[in-house]
Design a protein around this motif. Structure first.
Motif, PDB file in Angstrom:
ATOM      1  N   ASN A 257      20.123  -7.304  22.374  1.00 44.09           N
ATOM      2  CA  ASN A 257      19.273  -5.351  22.787  1.00 44.09           C
ATOM      3  C   ASN A 257      20.251  -4.391  23.186  1.00 44.09           C
ATOM      4  OD1 ASN A 257      17.157  -6.852  21.647  1.00 44.09           O
ATOM      5  ND2 ASN A 257      16.562  -7.055  23.498  1.00 44.09           N
ATOM      6  N   PRO A 258      21.352  -3.934  23.179  1.00 45.02           N
ATOM      7  CA  PRO A 258      21.806  -3.146  23.174  1.00 45.02           C
ATOM      8  C   PRO A 258      21.864  -1.853  23.527  1.00 45.02           C
ATOM      9  CG  PRO A 258      23.069  -3.416  20.866  1.00 45.02           C
ATOM     10  CD  PRO A 258      21.622  -4.047  21.156  1.00 45.02           C
ATOM     11  N   PHE A 259      22.089  -1.479  24.835  1.00 45.25           N
ATOM     12  CA  PHE A 259      21.677   0.394  24.479  1.00 45.25           C
ATOM     13  C   PHE A 259      21.931   1.176  23.858  1.00 45.25           C
ATOM     14  CE2 PHE A 259      21.880   4.842  26.789  1.00 45.25           C
ATOM     15  CZ  PHE A 259      19.861   4.556  26.834  1.00 45.25           C
ATOM     16  N   LEU A 260      23.454   1.384  23.365  1.00 46.85           N
ATOM     17  CA  LEU A 260      23.997   2.534  23.140  1.00 46.85           C
ATOM     18  C   LEU A 260      24.365   1.084  22.193  1.00 46.85           C
ATOM     19  CD1 LEU A 260      25.224   5.148  21.912  1.00 46.85           C
ATOM     20  CD2 LEU A 260      26.944   4.393  24.220  1.00 46.85           C
ATOM     21  N   VAL A 261      24.543   2.141  20.279  1.00 50.73           N
ATOM     22  CA  VAL A 261      25.958   0.921  19.596  1.00 50.73           C
ATOM     23  C   VAL A 261      26.350   2.796  18.585  1.00 50.73           C
ATOM     24  CG1 VAL A 261      25.673  -0.322  17.540  1.00 50.73           C
ATOM     25  CG2 VAL A 261      24.282  -0.753  18.768  1.00 50.73           C
ATOM     26  N   LEU A 262      28.109   2.182  19.252  1.00 52.87           N
ATOM     27  CA  LEU A 262      29.122   2.309  18.629  1.00 52.87           C
ATOM     28  C   LEU A 262      29.278   2.291  17.297  1.00 52.87           C
ATOM     29  CD1 LEU A 262      31.170   2.778  22.203  1.00 52.87           C
ATOM     30  CD2 LEU A 262      29.506   4.434  20.987  1.00 52.87           C
ATOM     31  N   MET A 263      29.809   3.147  15.969  1.00 51.44           N
ATOM     32  CA  MET A 263      30.037   3.110  14.845  1.00 51.44           C
ATOM     33  C   MET A 263      30.762   3.629  14.739  1.00 51.44           C
ATOM     34  SD  MET A 263      28.148   0.358  13.807  1.00 51.44           S
ATOM     35  CE  MET A 263      27.967   0.279  11.929  1.00 51.44           C
ATOM     36  N   VAL A 264      32.102   3.281  14.801  1.00 50.34           N
ATOM     37  CA  VAL A 264      33.782   3.216  13.462  1.00 50.34           C
ATOM     38  C   VAL A 264      33.965   3.806  12.804  1.00 50.34           C
ATOM     39  CG1 VAL A 264      35.861   4.012  14.306  1.00 50.34           C
ATOM     40  CG2 VAL A 264      33.924   2.709  16.188  1.00 50.34           C
ATOM     41  N   PRO A 265      33.523   4.731  11.103  1.00 52.35           N
ATOM     42  CA  PRO A 265      34.054   4.702  10.208  1.00 52.35           C
ATOM     43  C   PRO A 265      35.690   4.532  10.659  1.00 52.35           C
ATOM     44  CG  PRO A 265      33.504   6.455  10.995  1.00 52.35           C
ATOM     45  CD  PRO A 265      33.274   5.449  11.626  1.00 52.35           C
ATOM     46  N   VAL A 266      36.517   3.968   9.957  1.00 57.05           N
ATOM     47  CA  VAL A 266      38.048   3.306   9.805  1.00 57.05           C
ATOM     48  C   VAL A 266      38.580   2.662   8.454  1.00 57.05           C
ATOM     49  CG1 VAL A 266      37.580   0.995  10.681  1.00 57.05           C
ATOM     50  CG2 VAL A 266      39.857   2.490  11.017  1.00 57.05           C
ATOM     51  N   ALA A 267      39.604   2.899   7.601  1.00 58.17           N
ATOM     52  CA  ALA A 267      40.276   2.697   6.549  1.00 58.17           C
ATOM     53  C   ALA A 267      40.507   1.276   7.211  1.00 58.17           C
ATOM     54  CB  ALA A 267      41.743   3.080   6.175  1.00 58.17           C
ATOM     55  N   PRO A 268      40.838  -0.392   5.817  1.00 60.17           N
ATOM     56  CA  PRO A 268      40.903  -0.700   6.168  1.00 60.17           C
ATOM     57  C   PRO A 268      41.681  -1.841   6.376  1.00 60.17           C
ATOM     58  CG  PRO A 268      39.465  -1.023   4.043  1.00 60.17           C
ATOM     59  CD  PRO A 268      39.920   0.828   4.657  1.00 60.17           C
TER      60      PRO A 268
ATOM     61  N   ALA B  77      20.057   0.392  10.475  1.00 63.37           N
ATOM     62  CA  ALA B  77      18.634   0.638  10.919  1.00 63.37           C
ATOM     63  C   ALA B  77      18.530  -1.067   9.885  1.00 63.37           C
ATOM     64  CB  ALA B  77      18.196   2.066   9.336  1.00 63.37           C
ATOM     65  N   THR B  78      18.697  -1.042   9.301  1.00 68.60           N
ATOM     66  CA  THR B  78      18.292  -2.806   8.755  1.00 68.60           C
ATOM     67  C   THR B  78      18.346  -3.657  10.209  1.00 68.60           C
ATOM     68  OG1 THR B  78      20.086  -3.284   7.948  1.00 68.60           O
ATOM     69  CG2 THR B  78      18.177  -3.171   6.836  1.00 68.60           C
ATOM     70  N   ARG B  79      20.077  -3.953  11.251  1.00 65.78           N
ATOM     71  CA  ARG B  79      20.602  -4.531  11.506  1.00 65.78           C
ATOM     72  C   ARG B  79      20.196  -4.432  13.139  1.00 65.78           C
ATOM     73  NH1 ARG B  79      21.204  -5.567   6.546  1.00 65.78           N
ATOM     74  NH2 ARG B  79      23.138  -7.131   5.938  1.00 65.78           N
ATOM     75  N   CYS B  80      20.083  -3.074  13.550  1.00 65.23           N
ATOM     76  CA  CYS B  80      19.936  -3.403  15.000  1.00 65.23           C
ATOM     77  C   CYS B  80      18.882  -2.137  15.462  1.00 65.23           C
ATOM     78  CB  CYS B  80      21.185  -2.831  15.309  1.00 65.23           C
ATOM     79  SG  CYS B  80      21.566  -3.101  17.031  1.00 65.23           S
ATOM     80  N   PRO B  81      17.377  -2.285  14.996  1.00 68.96           N
ATOM     81  CA  PRO B  81      16.856  -1.475  15.228  1.00 68.96           C
ATOM     82  C   PRO B  81      16.485  -0.903  16.399  1.00 68.96           C
ATOM     83  CG  PRO B  81      15.993  -3.017  14.146  1.00 68.96           C
ATOM     84  CD  PRO B  81      16.949  -3.206  13.884  1.00 68.96           C
ATOM     85  N   GLN B  82      16.505  -2.170  17.650  1.00 71.19           N
ATOM     86  CA  GLN B  82      16.085  -2.377  19.289  1.00 71.19           C
ATOM     87  C   GLN B  82      17.054  -1.906  19.440  1.00 71.19           C
ATOM     88  OE1 GLN B  82      17.362  -4.646  16.879  1.00 71.19           O
ATOM     89  NE2 GLN B  82      17.509  -6.411  17.574  1.00 71.19           N
ATOM     90  N   ALA B  83      17.608  -0.962  19.102  1.00 73.80           N
ATOM     91  CA  ALA B  83      18.979  -0.095  20.277  1.00 73.80           C
ATOM     92  C   ALA B  83      18.214   1.428  19.963  1.00 73.80           C
ATOM     93  CB  ALA B  83      20.115   0.075  19.603  1.00 73.80           C
ATOM     94  N   SER B  84      18.456   1.742  21.540  1.00 74.97           N
ATOM     95  CA  SER B  84      18.456   2.580  22.133  1.00 74.97           C
ATOM     96  C   SER B  84      18.612   4.094  20.893  1.00 74.97           C
ATOM     97  CB  SER B  84      17.525   3.194  23.257  1.00 74.97           C
ATOM     98  OG  SER B  84      17.094   1.911  24.440  1.00 74.97           O
ATOM     99  N   TYR B  85      20.409   4.480  21.739  1.00 70.21           N
ATOM    100  CA  TYR B  85      21.212   5.024  20.640  1.00 70.21           C
ATOM    101  C   TYR B  85      21.892   4.230  19.542  1.00 70.21           C
ATOM    102  CZ  TYR B  85      18.357   8.392  23.974  1.00 70.21           C
ATOM    103  OH  TYR B  85      17.613   9.151  25.020  1.00 70.21           O
ATOM    104  N   ALA B  86      22.873   5.506  19.028  1.00 67.82           N
ATOM    105  CA  ALA B  86      23.908   5.011  18.812  1.00 67.82           C
ATOM    106  C   ALA B  86      24.877   5.931  17.904  1.00 67.82           C
ATOM    107  CB  ALA B  86      23.575   4.737  16.643  1.00 67.82           C
ATOM    108  N   MET B  87      25.925   6.336  17.621  1.00 65.46           N
ATOM    109  CA  MET B  87      27.314   7.167  18.079  1.00 65.46           C
ATOM    110  C   MET B  87      28.031   6.728  16.666  1.00 65.46           C
ATOM    111  SD  MET B  87      30.353   9.177  20.384  1.00 65.46           S
ATOM    112  CE  MET B  87      30.465  10.284  20.008  1.00 65.46           C
TER     113      MET B  87
END
Length: 384
Positions: A136-147, A223-233
């Protein structure tokens, strides 16, 4: 005026033919024979070429299947605008698009094929971390990056991506990539995934012009794997991220917990119609002359109820290749206005010459290299 004798002299000079005792018709008769022989040779050559090409095609078709080749053949066709230059036309979309009542049929010769290709239901995860949010993380940081950008990922892992708790709140950092450039690169990525357990990979072709797809896949994962987080970036891989300042913003009593998104605001931005620009968008994809208010894609933070809503809105918003403006169009469809941050100077494009006090205040800013991130992070975190 050329006489028959003149012609006979030329043939004698060029082809080595000489007059014989058979009479004046001998040279033309031999000419016909040689012409026929040449045509016969040409025909034989063409037959040989056709046979070779057919054999080559059969060999290509019979190549052994690898996981990577199966993915490429099963899911992707190259689609482009017929009138734009190469670096503006590369959209790669699945040829197994799920049809909906409002969806335009997939045709490789029509620009309408771009409709709905960005919707994440068209893709699936190859590498996944479905249990990452079990704590249950409060904040999830999602980083788009080239492989292939391993250095960028490692720099983040050793700096702000290594922060698992900030001001007593759990923080999670994950990297989102598309398909690699080949089986060997895929193998390396899978090894990296086993080592760090922070990679999510989806089966879209990873390119600049597929950033809208990449962003929508991020929204789908949240939306499908981490809906319980409060915020995301959503934050780019070349960014410095000041997590202490970000957490202070999110924990402030006046920060909304729903329908909230903030960052570097873009107002009244005109749609680029110049086909020589990397930001060109065709009128068929987005007919309005200006974009709705949106947040610069370098880094924006949002309440985690929004990803599911944005994914739903994307079913009716025709995708185009400016990913941050596309998210803005989805927000407009939802009737949600992006918020200006309490201190707009904390979301900066560039800070210029390095000053430690500037980095102590910001939430995001663009850097020049992974090594610069490492050096600045060390300096910012040093004891004073």
């Amino acid at each position: 005026m050329h006489t028959y004798q003149d012609m006979e002299v030329k043939l004698s000079n060029t082809n080595g033919w000489k007059r014989s005792s058979l009479g004046p018709d001998t040279a033309p008769h031999r000419c016909h024979i040689k012409t026929g022989f040449i045509l016969l040779l040409t025909f034989a050559f063409l037959l040989t070429a056709v046979a070779y090409l057919s054999e080559f095609s059969l060999k290509i078709a019979a190549l052994p299947d690898t996981l990577y080749e199966k993915v490429i053949r099963s899911y992707y066709v190259v689609i482009g605008y017929p009138s734009a230059s190469e670096n503006q036309t590369i959209f790669l979309a699945p040829n197994r698009v799920q049809q909906s009542p409002t969806q335009v049929p997939t045709q490789t010769t029509d620009i309408s094929v771009h409709h709905h290709v960005a919707h994440p239901s068209n893709y699936h995860f190859i590498l996944d971390e479905p249990d990452k949010c079990s704590q249950n993380p409060f904040l999830v940081l999602m980083v788009p990056v080239a492989p292939q950008k391993v250095d960028a990922r490692n720099a983040i892992r050793s700096t702000w991506g290594n922060e698992s708790s900030v001001q007593g709140k759990a923080v999670l950092t994950l990297f989102l990539v598309g398909l690699t450039r080949g089986p060997e690169a895929q193998q390396q990525l899978e090894e990296e995934s086993r080592q760090h357990r922070d990679l999510v990979q989806s089966n879209f072709v990873d390119s600049y012009f597929n950033l809208t797809i990449k962003t929508m896949v991020i929204m789908d994962w949240l939306a499908t794997r981490c809906p319980q987080a409060s915020y995301a970036m959503k934050v780019d891989s070349d960014m410095y991220t000041g997590l202490e300042n970000l957490m202070s913003l999110l924990l402030a009593p006046n920060t909304p917990r729903q329908n909230y998104i903030t960052g570097y605001l873009m107002w009244n931005r005109p749609v680029v119609r110049n086909k020589n620009s990397k930001w060109y968008v065709a009128e068929e994809l987005y007919p309005e002359p200006k974009y709705p208010t949106y947040l610069l894609g370098m880094g924006y933070v949002f309440s985690n109820d929004l990803p599911e809503k944005i994914v739903e809105a994307s079913k009716v918003i025709k995708p185009f290749n400016i990913e941050d403006a596309y998210v803005g169009a989805c927000l407009k469809q939802l009737g949600i206005a992006p918020s200006s941050p309490p201190d707009p100077s904390q979301f900066r494009a560039y800070l210029g010459k390095y000053k430690r006090e500037d980095f102590l205040r910001v939430i995001t800013t663009i850097l020049g290299s992974p090594q610069q991130l490492i050096d600045i992070w060390k300096d910012v975190k040093r004891p004073t």
